[in-house]
Design a protein around this motif. Structure first.
Motif, mmCIF file in Angstrom:
data_model
loop_
_atom_site.group_PDB
_atom_site.id
_atom_site.type_symbol
_atom_site.label_atom_id
_atom_site.label_comp_id
_atom_site.label_asym_id
_atom_site.label_seq_id
_atom_site.Cartn_x
_atom_site.Cartn_y
_atom_site.Cartn_z
ATOM 1 N N PRO A 136 0.814 -1.294 0.020
ATOM 2 C CA PRO A 136 0.019 -0.074 -0.052
ATOM 3 C C PRO A 136 0.960 1.181 -0.039
ATOM 4 O O PRO A 136 0.603 2.369 -0.511
ATOM 5 C CB PRO A 136 -0.914 -0.263 1.292
ATOM 6 N N PHE A 137 2.115 1.415 0.424
ATOM 7 C CA PHE A 137 2.919 2.445 0.635
ATOM 8 C C PHE A 137 4.102 2.456 -0.537
ATOM 9 O O PHE A 137 5.078 3.412 -0.515
ATOM 10 C CB PHE A 137 3.422 2.528 2.121
ATOM 11 N N HIS A 138 3.811 1.545 -1.468
ATOM 12 C CA HIS A 138 5.146 1.572 -2.476
ATOM 13 C C HIS A 138 4.521 2.188 -3.740
ATOM 14 O O HIS A 138 3.322 2.264 -4.041
ATOM 15 C CB HIS A 138 5.189 0.067 -2.894
ATOM 16 N N HIS A 139 5.366 2.637 -4.569
ATOM 17 C CA HIS A 139 5.016 3.492 -5.634
ATOM 18 C C HIS A 139 4.448 2.515 -6.704
ATOM 19 O O HIS A 139 3.715 3.024 -7.649
ATOM 20 C CB HIS A 139 6.256 4.027 -6.402
ATOM 21 N N ASN A 140 4.419 1.258 -6.445
ATOM 22 C CA ASN A 140 3.864 0.287 -7.738
ATOM 23 C C ASN A 140 2.550 -0.008 -7.143
ATOM 24 O O ASN A 140 1.847 -0.985 -7.924
ATOM 25 C CB ASN A 140 4.714 -0.892 -8.047
ATOM 26 N N PHE A 141 1.943 0.365 -5.958
ATOM 27 C CA PHE A 141 0.489 -0.138 -5.442
ATOM 28 C C PHE A 141 -0.280 0.661 -6.519
ATOM 29 O O PHE A 141 -0.357 1.693 -7.026
ATOM 30 C CB PHE A 141 0.444 0.707 -4.135
ATOM 31 N N HIS A 142 -1.344 -0.330 -6.751
ATOM 32 C CA HIS A 142 -2.506 -0.048 -7.807
ATOM 33 C C HIS A 142 -3.706 -0.295 -6.870
ATOM 34 O O HIS A 142 -4.017 -1.387 -6.174
ATOM 35 C CB HIS A 142 -2.510 -1.092 -8.731
ATOM 36 N N TRP A 143 -4.794 0.754 -7.149
ATOM 37 C CA TRP A 143 -5.956 0.927 -6.425
ATOM 38 C C TRP A 143 -6.869 -0.475 -6.536
ATOM 39 O O TRP A 143 -7.656 -0.742 -5.681
ATOM 40 C CB TRP A 143 -6.724 2.025 -6.722
ATOM 41 N N ALA A 144 -6.788 -1.237 -7.608
ATOM 42 C CA ALA A 144 -7.517 -2.178 -8.078
ATOM 43 C C ALA A 144 -7.125 -3.332 -6.823
ATOM 44 O O ALA A 144 -8.050 -4.183 -6.702
ATOM 45 C CB ALA A 144 -7.370 -2.856 -9.298
ATOM 46 N N ALA A 145 -6.025 -3.421 -6.442
ATOM 47 C CA ALA A 145 -5.870 -4.464 -5.228
ATOM 48 C C ALA A 145 -6.790 -4.393 -4.152
ATOM 49 O O ALA A 145 -7.259 -5.258 -3.458
ATOM 50 C CB ALA A 145 -4.347 -4.173 -4.784
ATOM 51 N N ILE A 146 -7.264 -3.200 -3.574
ATOM 52 C CA ILE A 146 -8.309 -3.087 -2.770
ATOM 53 C C ILE A 146 -9.678 -3.698 -3.012
ATOM 54 O O ILE A 146 -10.211 -4.199 -2.273
ATOM 55 C CB ILE A 146 -8.432 -1.529 -2.463
ATOM 56 N N PHE A 147 -9.933 -3.488 -4.341
ATOM 57 C CA PHE A 147 -11.327 -4.452 -4.799
ATOM 58 C C PHE A 147 -10.969 -5.761 -4.677
ATOM 59 O O PHE A 147 -12.092 -6.598 -4.158
ATOM 60 C CB PHE A 147 -11.423 -4.100 -6.411
ATOM 61 N N SER A 148 -9.813 -6.179 -5.203
ATOM 62 C CA SER A 148 -9.525 -7.876 -4.696
ATOM 63 C C SER A 148 -9.553 -8.165 -3.316
ATOM 64 O O SER A 148 -9.851 -9.360 -2.987
ATOM 65 C CB SER A 148 -8.406 -8.163 -5.721
ATOM 66 N N LEU A 149 -9.116 -7.290 -2.810
ATOM 67 C CA LEU A 149 -8.826 -7.598 -1.239
ATOM 68 C C LEU A 149 -10.443 -7.563 -0.500
ATOM 69 O O LEU A 149 -10.738 -8.391 0.485
ATOM 70 C CB LEU A 149 -8.032 -6.325 -0.274
ATOM 71 N N TYR A 150 -11.348 -6.415 -1.126
ATOM 72 C CA TYR A 150 -12.779 -6.711 -0.453
ATOM 73 C C TYR A 150 -13.458 -7.953 -0.997
ATOM 74 O O TYR A 150 -14.082 -8.378 -0.302
ATOM 75 C CB TYR A 150 -13.584 -5.470 -1.052
ATOM 76 N N GLY A 151 -13.050 -8.421 -2.303
ATOM 77 C CA GLY A 151 -13.651 -9.585 -2.650
ATOM 78 C C GLY A 151 -13.288 -10.888 -2.119
ATOM 79 O O GLY A 151 -14.118 -11.731 -1.513
ATOM 80 N N ALA A 152 -12.097 -10.780 -1.559
ATOM 81 C CA ALA A 152 -11.372 -11.797 -0.564
ATOM 82 C C ALA A 152 -12.319 -11.786 0.704
ATOM 83 O O ALA A 152 -12.886 -13.031 1.328
ATOM 84 C CB ALA A 152 -10.232 -11.757 -0.069
ATOM 85 N N ILE A 153 -12.483 -10.720 1.380
ATOM 86 C CA ILE A 153 -13.424 -10.370 2.469
ATOM 87 C C ILE A 153 -14.800 -10.983 2.360
ATOM 88 O O ILE A 153 -15.481 -11.619 3.223
ATOM 89 C CB ILE A 153 -13.192 -9.022 3.108
ATOM 90 N N ALA A 154 -15.411 -10.549 1.036
ATOM 91 C CA ALA A 154 -16.776 -10.685 0.849
ATOM 92 C C ALA A 154 -16.979 -12.506 0.759
ATOM 93 O O ALA A 154 -18.063 -13.075 1.256
ATOM 94 C CB ALA A 154 -17.345 -10.049 -0.302
ATOM 95 N N LEU A 155 -15.960 -13.175 0.048
ATOM 96 C CA LEU A 155 -16.147 -14.411 -0.065
ATOM 97 C C LEU A 155 -15.985 -15.178 1.293
ATOM 98 O O LEU A 155 -16.418 -16.346 1.351
ATOM 99 C CB LEU A 155 -15.078 -14.925 -0.895
ATOM 100 N N ALA A 156 -15.244 -14.453 2.255
ATOM 101 C CA ALA A 156 -15.236 -15.132 3.665
ATOM 102 C C ALA A 156 -16.526 -15.108 4.171
ATOM 103 O O ALA A 156 -17.038 -16.321 4.712
ATOM 104 C CB ALA A 156 -14.127 -14.176 4.467
ATOM 105 N N PHE A 157 -17.097 -14.047 4.174
ATOM 106 C CA PHE A 157 -18.811 -14.026 4.613
ATOM 107 C C PHE A 157 -19.501 -15.119 3.853
ATOM 108 O O PHE A 157 -20.100 -15.622 4.495
ATOM 109 C CB PHE A 157 -19.154 -12.727 4.590
ATOM 110 N N TYR A 158 -19.230 -15.127 2.569
ATOM 111 C CA TYR A 158 -20.190 -15.789 2.017
ATOM 112 C C TYR A 158 -19.861 -17.445 2.260
ATOM 113 O O TYR A 158 -20.711 -18.296 2.239
ATOM 114 C CB TYR A 158 -19.637 -15.784 0.134
#
Length: 286
Positions: A136-158
């Motif tokens: 998250p604090f690296h110059h190569n960070f891409h905001w799309a990773a946040i969407f993927s991380l949310y997907g992992a959390i949502a799948l945990a609830f699922y």
């Protein structure tokens, strides 16, 4: 047999996600792709329900858990389709496999499952693995990773909601409800962003719906023959499949950060798996 089913299931999921990434790169909106994925699933599961039948009480007595399960899966699908356009398949799959770590974390307040020191250590290590990949604090960070991380959390609830419902609602009914929920909720958004579809892309959309449904069928049947304590390690075949698909179709190779983070996440998941297996074994022998 169940292990073979598990490996086939994740191969089908890889086919679906690879096709999804291809369509997003062609310029088709993630909301449109997600809607067609659930629409095709609804058609397939409607045929299955008409054959196997559905009991009214399965829906009426479990309506809100089914709604929450459908919402978790649909939102995870949309988030992941957004992320797939920008992330490599290897990075996406590695982040997604933080889901078992979130399952262990959420199962404590949601299901009252006991979490010992080893599992807390594995959860913490898993989060470190995610941070290594996302950077998250690296110059190569891409905001799309946040969407993927949310997907992992949502799948945990699922996953946890599925665990609660599996004794009350038959698998084909859950598949039908998830398809219906996703199709109905995503329809107005799909209309809003709709892009005219070429005939060959319709085939790709059907392929995504089919492979997603068929993958869940194999996954469900695998768990009918063997417990999660046996099958869980084979789920990591998904990362290998996705890395290979990324190289073959998009000329992608994971960087060292992604590879290291994936190793940490896999190791954390296996620690959780071993502790759960030993806990169930001790409970069975008590």
């Amino acid at each position: 047999m169940s292990i073979a089913m598990m490996l086939i299931a994740y191969l089908l999921f890889t086919m679906a996600d690879t096709t999804n990434k291809w369509m997003t790169l062609l310029g088709y909106p993630a909301l449109q792709i997600a809607f067609t994925r659930y629409a095709f699933q609804l058609v397939i599961t409607s045929a299955e329900v008409s054959y196997r039948g559905i009991e009214r009480r399965e829906i009426t007595e479990n309506f809100w858990p089914l709604v929450l399960r459908g919402a978790a899966l649909a939102s995870a699908t949309v988030a992941n389709f957004f992320a797939l356009k920008y992330l490599s398949l290897s990075m996406y799959s590695a982040i997604m496999f933080s889901a078992p770590i979130f399952v262990s974390l959420i199962a404590w307040p949601m299901l009252g499952e006991r979490v010992g020191p080893w599992r807390w250590f594995a959860i913490l290590a898993g989060f470190i693995g995610v941070l290594i990949i996302v950077r998250p604090f690296h110059h190569n960070f891409h905001w799309a990773a946040i969407f993927s991380l949310y997907g992992a959390i949502a799948l945990a609830f699922y996953s946890l909601l599925t665990r609660k419902l599996v004794q009350k609602v038959r698998p084909h009914v859950m598949q039908f409800f998830a398809g219906a929920f996703g199709a109905v909720v995503l329809l107005p958004f799909a209309i809003w962003v709709w892009v005219p579809v070429e005939p060959e892309v319709w085939l790709m959309m059907f392929w995504v719906g089919f492979t997603s449904w068929f993958g869940h069928e194999f996954l469900t049947r695998a768990h009918k023959h063997s417990g999660a304590s046996v099958l869980m390690p084979y789920s990591y075949s998904f990362i290998l499949y996705m890395t290979l698909a990324g190289y073959l179709f998009f000329d992608e190779l994971p960087d060292w950060y992604t590879a290291l983070g994936a190793v940490v996440i896999i190791a954390s998941g296996l620690v959780i798996w071993v502790r759960e297996k030993r806990l169930k074994s001790s409970e069975a022998n008590a």
